[in-house]
Write an enzyme that holds these catalytic residues in place. Structure first.
Site, PDB file in Angstrom:
ATOM      1  N   GLU A 250       0.875  -1.179   0.000  1.00 23.69           N
ATOM      2  CA  GLU A 250       0.000   0.000   0.000  1.00 23.69           C
ATOM      3  C   GLU A 250       0.908   1.224   0.000  1.00 23.69           C
ATOM      4  O   GLU A 250       1.459   1.596   1.033  1.00 23.69           O
ATOM      5  CB  GLU A 250      -0.888  -0.008   1.255  1.00 23.69           C
ATOM      6  CG  GLU A 250      -1.838  -1.192   1.320  1.00 23.69           C
ATOM      7  CD  GLU A 250      -3.043  -1.046   0.390  1.00 23.69           C
ATOM      8  OE1 GLU A 250      -3.239   0.042  -0.177  1.00 23.69           O
ATOM      9  OE2 GLU A 250      -3.777  -2.030   0.228  1.00 23.69           O
TER      10      GLU A 250
ATOM     11  N   CYS B  99      -2.197   9.520   2.429  1.00 24.25           N
ATOM     12  CA  CYS B  99      -1.737   8.967   1.147  1.00 24.25           C
ATOM     13  C   CYS B  99      -2.703   9.280   0.005  1.00 24.25           C
ATOM     14  O   CYS B  99      -2.299   9.368  -1.142  1.00 24.25           O
ATOM     15  CB  CYS B  99      -1.536   7.461   1.265  1.00 24.25           C
ATOM     16  SG  CYS B  99      -3.002   6.618   1.874  1.00 24.25           S
TER      17      CYS B  99
HETATM   18  P1  NAD Z   1       7.322   4.881   7.510  1.00 26.86           P
HETATM   19  O1  NAD Z   1       8.588   5.660   7.595  1.00 26.86           O
HETATM   20  O2  NAD Z   1       6.458   4.782   8.717  1.00 26.86           O
HETATM   21  O3  NAD Z   1       7.729   3.436   6.997  1.00 26.86           O
HETATM   22  C1  NAD Z   1       6.783   2.418   6.819  1.00 26.86           C
HETATM   23  C2  NAD Z   1       7.284   1.186   7.536  1.00 26.86           C
HETATM   24  O4  NAD Z   1       8.468   0.711   6.924  1.00 26.86           O
HETATM   25  C3  NAD Z   1       7.613   1.411   9.018  1.00 26.86           C
HETATM   26  O5  NAD Z   1       7.010   0.407   9.810  1.00 26.86           O
HETATM   27  C4  NAD Z   1       9.120   1.342   9.040  1.00 26.86           C
HETATM   28  O6  NAD Z   1       9.637   0.818  10.249  1.00 26.86           O
HETATM   29  C5  NAD Z   1       9.445   0.402   7.900  1.00 26.86           C
HETATM   30  N1  NAD Z   1      10.777   0.661   7.358  1.00 26.86           N
HETATM   31  C6  NAD Z   1      11.377   1.875   7.177  1.00 26.86           C
HETATM   32  N2  NAD Z   1      12.617   1.714   6.633  1.00 26.86           N
HETATM   33  C7  NAD Z   1      12.789   0.378   6.463  1.00 26.86           C
HETATM   34  C8  NAD Z   1      13.862  -0.426   5.925  1.00 26.86           C
HETATM   35  N3  NAD Z   1      14.993   0.111   5.472  1.00 26.86           N
HETATM   36  N4  NAD Z   1      13.689  -1.761   5.903  1.00 26.86           N
HETATM   37  C9  NAD Z   1      12.540  -2.321   6.356  1.00 26.86           C
HETATM   38  N5  NAD Z   1      11.508  -1.605   6.860  1.00 26.86           N
HETATM   39  C10 NAD Z   1      11.615  -0.288   6.922  1.00 26.86           C
HETATM   40  O7  NAD Z   1       6.408   5.408   6.389  1.00 26.86           O
HETATM   41  P2  NAD Z   1       6.774   6.240   5.091  1.00 26.86           P
HETATM   42  O8  NAD Z   1       7.492   5.372   4.117  1.00 26.86           O
HETATM   43  O9  NAD Z   1       7.306   7.581   5.452  1.00 26.86           O
HETATM   44  O10 NAD Z   1       5.238   6.440   4.646  1.00 26.86           O
HETATM   45  C11 NAD Z   1       4.853   7.447   3.840  1.00 26.86           C
HETATM   46  C12 NAD Z   1       4.412   6.876   2.520  1.00 26.86           C
HETATM   47  O11 NAD Z   1       3.404   5.898   2.758  1.00 26.86           O
HETATM   48  C13 NAD Z   1       3.787   7.897   1.610  1.00 26.86           C
HETATM   49  O12 NAD Z   1       4.263   7.688   0.315  1.00 26.86           O
HETATM   50  C14 NAD Z   1       2.306   7.555   1.683  1.00 26.86           C
HETATM   51  O13 NAD Z   1       1.592   7.938   0.538  1.00 26.86           O
HETATM   52  C15 NAD Z   1       2.336   6.104   1.876  1.00 26.86           C
HETATM   53  N6  NAD Z   1       1.118   5.633   2.526  1.00 26.86           N
HETATM   54  C16 NAD Z   1       0.327   4.803   1.833  1.00 26.86           C
HETATM   55  C17 NAD Z   1      -0.860   4.374   2.398  1.00 26.86           C
HETATM   56  C18 NAD Z   1      -1.760   3.426   1.669  1.00 26.86           C
HETATM   57  O14 NAD Z   1      -2.630   2.858   2.330  1.00 26.86           O
HETATM   58  N7  NAD Z   1      -1.601   3.235   0.383  1.00 26.86           N
HETATM   59  C19 NAD Z   1      -1.217   4.793   3.670  1.00 26.86           C
HETATM   60  C20 NAD Z   1      -0.357   5.644   4.346  1.00 26.86           C
HETATM   61  C21 NAD Z   1       0.829   6.050   3.769  1.00 26.86           C
END
Ligand code: NAD
Length: 468
Positions: free
Chosen positions: A222, A256
């Site tokens: 997602e 998102c």
């Molecule tokens: P985040 O930084 O919270 O990361 C998401 C998860 O990935 C966390 O649990 C984190 O611990 C894990 N993570 C981070 N780095 C990692 C690595 N190197 N290896 C393994 N796991 C790792 O979230 P984010 O990436 O900043 O989220 C923002 C993005 O998420 C935006 O692009 C947003 O559009 C998207 N988003 C999508 C949805 C959806 O339902 N489609 C919902 C919310 C956010």
């Protein structure tokens, strides 16, 4: 003797093999397949949301400055209604689905039977830190799986609260929480989960998918993207502005599916700006920094990133920032070039650029130069324009004359397409995501048509061609 060199994030990596084998043993015991157990867990999620509502509101306020009402509509209320919906539909979803059996399979009955996958991992993001972990978990539990939840470390108060509440309300033999950052997630990803649901950005999604590939673990990703919002001159602009302001500035733009940018013509832009300004004032007052209804940016890194994007155009509304408070005012930009910084990445903050597109064709062309978005929005009264937009713009979801409202419909699958994601959940789609839909045919003994058995004669061949 010198100390061994420790590589941060590698050598301090924890080991979750025991956790995983315990959950696998529980799954194999059949405990989670029992429908009564699934209903109990889903009911416990609903109870958790009501009995600990205030604690959850406090955590979300601390992580993101979310107001109680926003926390209810987008987190606790959503999670509770979603769990209740899964619970109420469980009998229907788990029933065998009969399909017709052709002559060659007669006498016989055929059906599809849902079976749980096993132990699944749910990795959540920080922007809706409760919803994005617990709604995924709910779907996985409804389908009869054991679950490991990994909430986002960037929303630490909510992550800690999830780690506290889940063992208090849910069955700890089957549902576990692992808090942590990169080392913890990396360690989890080495385990042969039966499915991974990941919510977050595309870069980490590539790491998740590569790790999952080693174990042939299926993934649901997602992700995000730049969700466009096309406004045609025939739209009801008052309602358009109101709905757009709500969608863009909820959670301070950190959604998102928030409208990322607007595409409209010069005349409509001129009419829209005062309406946007009026709605921002009505919803958040003259100074949004003083409003209880307006959130904050999650951390300094995102504050710096979003603040810098304000430079991409002329500030028509807002523009005020306060680093100490991680506050960025509801901001609208005009004169934004299509190749400016703000148009190259997902904004994920309260800045709304308006990009000129003199007609629908031009707007569609702009959208199609970018990645397929998670959501696409059009405001118009023209049915042909609406159809053209829906037919020609590929996106995870879409709204006509509103934004984000598909989230309110349980039976609409939620997920992206191309770079905005892979797979979907919500309602029956969520149940299917965490199930294997097993095909079964049950044959009667008699008559046993000799036609499929050797020797393969001309007569049998002719018959087979006919009944095929
Ligand atoms: P985040 O930084 O919270 O990361 C998401 C998860 O990935 C966390 O649990 C984190 O611990 C894990 N993570 C981070 N780095 C990692 C690595 N190197 N290896 C393994 N796991 C790792 O979230 P984010 O990436 O900043 O989220 C923002 C993005 O998420 C935006 O692009 C947003 O559009 C998207 N988003 C999508 C949805 C959806 O339902 N489609 C919902 C919310 C956010």
């Amino acid at each position: 003797m010198s100390e061994p060199i420790k590589i941060e994030g590698v050598d301090d990596k924890p080991d979750y093999a025991d956790l995983f084998s315990n959950l696998t043993a529980t799954f194999n015991s059949g405990k989670t397949k029992d429908l009564a157990w699934r209903r109990e867990q889903l009911q416990a999620v609903e109870r958790m949301m009501s009995e600990r509502e205030q604690d959850i509101f406090d955590a979300l306020q601390s992580d993101l400055g979310k107001s109680a009402m926003e926390s209810f509509t987008t987190e606790t209320g959503y999670v509770s209604a979603d769990a209740a919906y899964n619970r109420k539909n469980l009998n229907r979803w788990t029933r065998r689905q009969r399909v017709s059996t052709p002559i060659i399979g007669q006498p016989g009955k055929s059906w599809i039977q849902a079976e749980p996958l096993g132990v699944v991992l749910v990795i959540g993001a920080w922007n809706y830190p409760l919803q994005l972990t617990l709604a995924g978990m709910s779907a996985a539990v409804a389908a009869g799986n054991c679950v490991v939840l990994k909430p986002s470390e960037l929303a630490p108060a909510t992550s800690a609260l999830i780690a506290q509440l889940v063992p208090e309300f849910l069955d700890p033999d089957c549902i576990r929480v692992v808090e942590g950052d990169v080392p913890e997630t990396t360690a989890l990803l080495e385990l042969p989960f039966d499915h991974i649901l990941y919510t977050g950005g595309g870069n980490v999604a590539r790491i998740i998918m590569a790790a999952a590939a080693k174990n042939l673990t299926p993934v649901t990703l997602e992700l995000g993207g730049k969700s466009p919002c096309v406004v045609l001159p025939d739209a009801n602009l008052e309602a358009t502005a109101r709905r757009m302001v709500w969608g863009k500035f909820t959670n301070a733009g950190q959604t998102c599916i928030a409208p990322d940018y607007v595409l409209t013509d010069a005349d409509t832009e001129a009419l829209l700006i005062p309406l946007l300004e009026q709605n921002i004032r009505e919803m958040f007052g003259d100074d949004a920094q003083l409003s209880d209804s307006y959130g904050r940016i999650v951390n300094d890194r995102h504050f710096e990133r979003v603040s810098a994007l304000i430079e991409s155009g002329h500030t028509a509304i807002g523009g005020q920032i306060d680093a100490a408070d991680k506050y960025i005012a509801p901001t609208v930009l005009t004169d934004v070039a299509n190749n400016s910084a703000i148009m190259r990445e997902e904004i994920f903050g309260p800045v709304l650029p308006i990009v000129r597109a003199e007609n629908l064709e031009e707007a569609i062309a702009v959208i199609r130069t970018g990645d397929k978005p998670l959501a696409a929005y059009i405001f118009t009264n023209n049915k042909r324009a609406e159809r053209k937009f829906l037919d020609q713009v590929s996106s995870g979801s879409a709204c006509v004359n509103d934004v984000m409202m598909f989230m309110a419909v349980h039976e609409l699958p939620f997920g992206g397409v191309g770079p905005s994601g892979m797979g979907a959940y919500s309602g029956y789609t969520g149940f299917k995501t965490f199930s294997h839909m097993k095909s079964v045919i049950k044959r009667g003994w008699w008559p046993d048509l000799a036609v499929r058995y050797a020797p393969y004669t001309e007569k049998k061949f002719r018959f087979l061609r006919k009944v095929r």
